[in-house]
Design an enzyme around this catalytic site. Structure first.
Site, PDB file in Angstrom:
ATOM      1  NE  ARG A  76      -1.860  -0.678  -5.346  1.00 20.24           N
ATOM      2  CZ  ARG A  76      -2.790  -1.595  -5.077  1.00 20.24           C
ATOM      3  NH1 ARG A  76      -3.968  -1.214  -4.632  1.00 20.24           N
ATOM      4  NH2 ARG A  76      -2.532  -2.872  -5.248  1.00 20.24           N
ATOM      5  N   GLY A 123       9.119   5.871  11.109  1.00 18.26           N
ATOM      6  CA  GLY A 123      10.119   6.495  11.972  1.00 18.26           C
ATOM      7  C   GLY A 123      10.066   6.036  13.418  1.00 18.26           C
ATOM      8  NE  ARG A 149       0.417   7.628   7.003  1.00 15.74           N
ATOM      9  CZ  ARG A 149       0.990   6.627   6.343  1.00 15.74           C
ATOM     10  NH1 ARG A 149       0.475   5.417   6.402  1.00 15.74           N
ATOM     11  NH2 ARG A 149       2.081   6.832   5.634  1.00 15.74           N
ATOM     12  CB  THR A 158       7.677   6.339   5.433  1.00 19.92           C
ATOM     13  OG1 THR A 158       8.521   6.226   6.586  1.00 19.92           O
ATOM     14  CG2 THR A 158       8.376   7.126   4.354  1.00 19.92           C
ATOM     15  CG  HIS A 197      -1.819   1.167   1.312  1.00 21.37           C
ATOM     16  ND1 HIS A 197      -2.922   1.321   0.498  1.00 21.37           N
ATOM     17  CD2 HIS A 197      -1.778   2.280   2.091  1.00 21.37           C
ATOM     18  CE1 HIS A 197      -3.521   2.460   0.771  1.00 21.37           C
ATOM     19  NE2 HIS A 197      -2.851   3.059   1.739  1.00 21.37           N
ATOM     20  CD  GLU A 198       2.716   3.647   3.666  1.00 18.84           C
ATOM     21  OE1 GLU A 198       3.316   4.669   3.279  1.00 18.84           O
ATOM     22  OE2 GLU A 198       1.653   3.686   4.278  1.00 18.84           O
TER      23      GLU A 198
END
Length: 213
Positions: A9, A180, A165, A177, A6-7
């Protein structure tokens, strides 16, 4: 793998659009700038994933050299001051006595830097991000506090999960991203330390704890 896919894409999709814009010639410079930005984002994401995987897959590869933690934190504060100024906030460092720990300098550097940069990212303009270092019960404690809105209490235990998130697209909007704080947690655990976060009202405070050498 689903999270990683997903990240990857989104920046790949934007790269495709930028390539088509560059070919059309309507605004080649803007398209090339977008291509560079998304390439840098992909490179940073893959680099961080590799670092986490390497550290977790082979803990014996970690160096355990004496490290002046107070000097490392001072260097990171100095290096991050430009980023803080660009964001419209200040960095303040409360340094006390010299503190030495044993560990992998690069992994510890990345951990502390990630926490500081995360605080800068969410600090309101014209506020200060406070960094501190102290000894407590045989441990070195690095604290980083911003003056932002903090996070919901139920989100605190998950802040250090990869790709987590608090709000939809929050990190994407600021260039993060979602790795971290996860890298910081893994670094602390590999050094027999710990990391925790609390709402400081105002702001979020993150504390990293390491055994003193």
């Amino acid at each position: 793998l689903l999270d990683i896919s997903h990240e990857l894409r989104s920046p790949l999709a934007r790269l495709g659009v930028a390539v088509e814009l560059a070919r059309s010639g309507d605004d080649a410079n803007a398209a090339l700038n977008r291509i560079q930005k998304e390439s840098d984002r992909l490179n940073a994401l893959v680099g961080q994933l590799l670092q986490v995987t390497r550290a977790e897959g082979d803990p014996s590869s970690l160096r355990h050299a004496p490290l002046r933690l107070d000097e490392l934190v001072q260097q990171l504060v100095d290096d991050s001051s430009i980023e803080a100024a660009a964001h419209g906030c200040d960095l303040k460092y409360e340094k006390r006595e010299p503190v030495t720990v044993a560990g992998d300098p690069e992994l510890l550097r990345r951990a502390v830097e990630n926490v500081i940069r995360n605080a800068i990212r969410y600090a309101p303009r014209e506020t200060a991000v406070e960094v501190s270092l102290a000894r407590h019960n045989g441990k070195a404690v690095v604290g980083v506090r911003d003056q932002g809105s903090g996070v919901p209490e139920e989100a605190l235990p998950r802040l250090f999960d990869a790709f987590y998130r608090v709000e939809g697209d929050r990190d994407r909007a600021t260039g993060g991203t979602g790795l971290g704080l996860s890298i910081a947690r893994r670094a602390m655990e590999l050094h027999k330390g710990s990391i925790r976060a609390r709402n400081a009202q105002p702001g979020l405070e993150v504390e990293m704890e390491l055994p003193v050498a």
